[in-house]
Design an enzyme around this catalytic site. Structure first.
Site, PDB file in Angstrom:
ATOM      1  N   LYS A 159       0.880  -1.174   0.000  1.00 37.99           N
ATOM      2  CA  LYS A 159       0.000   0.000   0.000  1.00 37.99           C
ATOM      3  C   LYS A 159       0.913   1.218   0.000  1.00 37.99           C
ATOM      4  O   LYS A 159       0.848   2.093   0.868  1.00 37.99           O
ATOM      5  CB  LYS A 159      -0.919  -0.057   1.233  1.00 37.99           C
ATOM      6  CG  LYS A 159      -1.998   0.988   1.277  1.00 37.99           C
ATOM      7  CD  LYS A 159      -3.192   0.693   0.394  1.00 37.99           C
ATOM      8  CE  LYS A 159      -4.155   1.873   0.431  1.00 37.99           C
ATOM      9  NZ  LYS A 159      -5.236   1.770  -0.561  1.00 37.99           N
ATOM     10  N   ASP A 197      -6.925 -15.701   3.344  1.00 42.85           N
ATOM     11  CA  ASP A 197      -8.272 -16.170   3.716  1.00 42.85           C
ATOM     12  C   ASP A 197      -9.210 -15.939   2.524  1.00 42.85           C
ATOM     13  O   ASP A 197     -10.037 -16.796   2.192  1.00 42.85           O
ATOM     14  CB  ASP A 197      -8.819 -15.408   4.936  1.00 42.85           C
ATOM     15  CG  ASP A 197      -8.572 -16.134   6.257  1.00 42.85           C
ATOM     16  OD1 ASP A 197      -7.526 -16.820   6.364  1.00 42.85           O
ATOM     17  OD2 ASP A 197      -9.406 -16.024   7.170  1.00 42.85           O
TER      18      ASP A 197
HETATM   19 MG    MG Z   1      -5.295 -15.764   9.299  1.00 42.59          MG
END
Ligand code: MG
Ligand code: NAI
Ligand code: COI
Length: 357
Positions: A190, A250
């Site tokens: 970022k 995730d």
């Molecule tokens: Mg994690």
């Protein structure tokens, strides 16, 4: 034929359930290939706090240091998730293990088994052939910086810090891996806003000329979150900071169908730790439905990376593939076409994997 000592560290919640299955797979591999694997167990997380008051007792750390590899489950308990004021927390044990063992590189392969094309919420034609290897930096960033409260507790802070050498060592691992794959490296940061990200990008740009065969791109983390779902096949190797890697993987688990499919290897200066990317999953703990394939595939990474046992590792991956080809699923990876009698619990799908070893 080799003799190796493996430490089993199940931790909390479904960590206990899936690690038991991963260990059985290691046992079967030892028998099939004529190796001797010896085992010990150690406490971490909530179970360690309950037993000793410490989320990572010295005895556990000592056992980890003395082992040839660690098969780890997960930590976490709702007691602490719902009590922001708790000073001693299971996750502190996990972070300490990573720091103390110098596990600065967390490899998270996102590989879709063809049989699971229908299990993802992403369209099959977008997914087919997706194969990404994440390198998540694991011992720096906001997770390890100074944190605290000020203004009588009304203001909180967490300091994110990276040093040049920390970025360089994970970047070199990612460049080297890209060389053995499709030779593409995406560095995610970022850098338009965050100073640690600007250092990150500076280091990647500086060492990139040493790997002229690797095509490098830089993406911002917000755009990456979108691109992973829009076009996952555009990625080969991705390298990123601890927090971004935690969140993006995730998300990327949905490319592979479920959190229950994603294995990882945490490596660096000392004993390697092999762990599913998921947590202790309180919502399904004790129900016998957790998918153990991430733990089984973590055992495959352990065999390959820590023991250099390529054939053994491939045998495990192939056994998982055979079980999926036979139509067996756990609940999290069962699409609507899967008949009820093919949807198995944690131990039963583990038993199917063992039959193919
Ligand atoms: Mg994690
Ligand atoms: N490496 C670790 O030890 C990690 C620990 N945690 C801890 O775990 C606890 C629960 O956190 P959550 O945010 O719920 O994340 P989680 O990863 O435990 O679960 C997220 C969702 O995925 C599902 N899921 C996860 N693994 C699965 C499996 N093997 N089979 C089937 N479904 C599975 C869960 O049922 C849940 O709906 C917290 O205390 C958290 O701090 C969270 C992430 C990583
Ligand atoms: C609980 C966190 C520190 C761990 C985590 O989410 C992870 O390693 O993926």
């Amino acid at each position: 034929m080799a003799t190796k000592h493996i430490l089993i560290v199940p931790g909390d919640g479904i960590g206990q359930e899936v690690t038991a299955v991963g260990k059985k797979v290691l046992d079967k591999i030892a028998a099939k290939f004529g190796h001797t694997f010896t085992y010990d167990e150690a406490l971490i997380g909530h179970v360690a706090i309950e037993a000793t008051g410490n989320p990572l007792p010295d005895e556990s750390l000592e056992k980890m240091r003395k082992s040839d590899a660690v098969l780890f489950g997960a930590v976490g308990h709702p007691k602490y998730d719902n009590d922001p004021s708790a000073k001693v927390r299971p996750e502190q044990g996990l972070l300490k293990m990573r720091k103390e063992l110098g596990l600065y590189a967390n490899l998270r392969p996102i590989k879709l088994f063809d049989e699971l094309l229908g299990a993802s919420s992403i369209k099959p034609e977008i997914l087919k052939g997706a194969d990404i290897l994440f390198f998540r930096e694991l011992t720096g960033d906001i997770y390890f910086g100074e944190k605290g409260r000020k203004n009588d507790g009304d203001t909180a802070y967490d300091i994110a810090e990276y040093s040049r050498y920390e970025v360089e060592r994970i970047a070199r691992k990612a460049f080297e891996a890209a060389r053995t794959r499709r030779k593409k490296l995406c560095s995610v940061d970022k850098a338009n806003v965050i100073e640690t990200s600007r250092l990150w990008r500076e280091v990647i740009q500086k060492i990139a000329p040493e790997y002229p065969d690797v095509e490098v791109e830089h993406q911002f983390v917000d755009a990456t979150a979108m691109l992973l779902i829009k076009d996952p096949r555009r990625f080969d190797v991705v390298v990123t900071a601890n927090l971004f890697g935690d969140i993006l993987t995730d998300e990327a688990s949905q490319i592979a169908g479920s959190m229950g499919m994603l294995a990882s290897a945490s490596v660096g200066d000392g004993t390697g730790v092999y762990e599913p990317i998921h947590g202790s999953a309180h919502d399904i703990t004790g129900k016998g439905v957790a998918n153990p394939l991430a733990s089984i595939l973590s055992a495959a990474l352990l065999l390959d990376i820590s023991f250099g046992m390529k054939a053994e590792s491939e045998a495990v991956i192939n056994a998982v593939d055979q079980v999926l080809k036979a139509g067996f699923r756990t609940r999290d990876i069962a699409d609507q076409q899967i008949p009820a009698d093919k949807i198995l619990g944690t131990e039963a799908i583990g038993a199917e994997v063992l039959k193919h070893l």
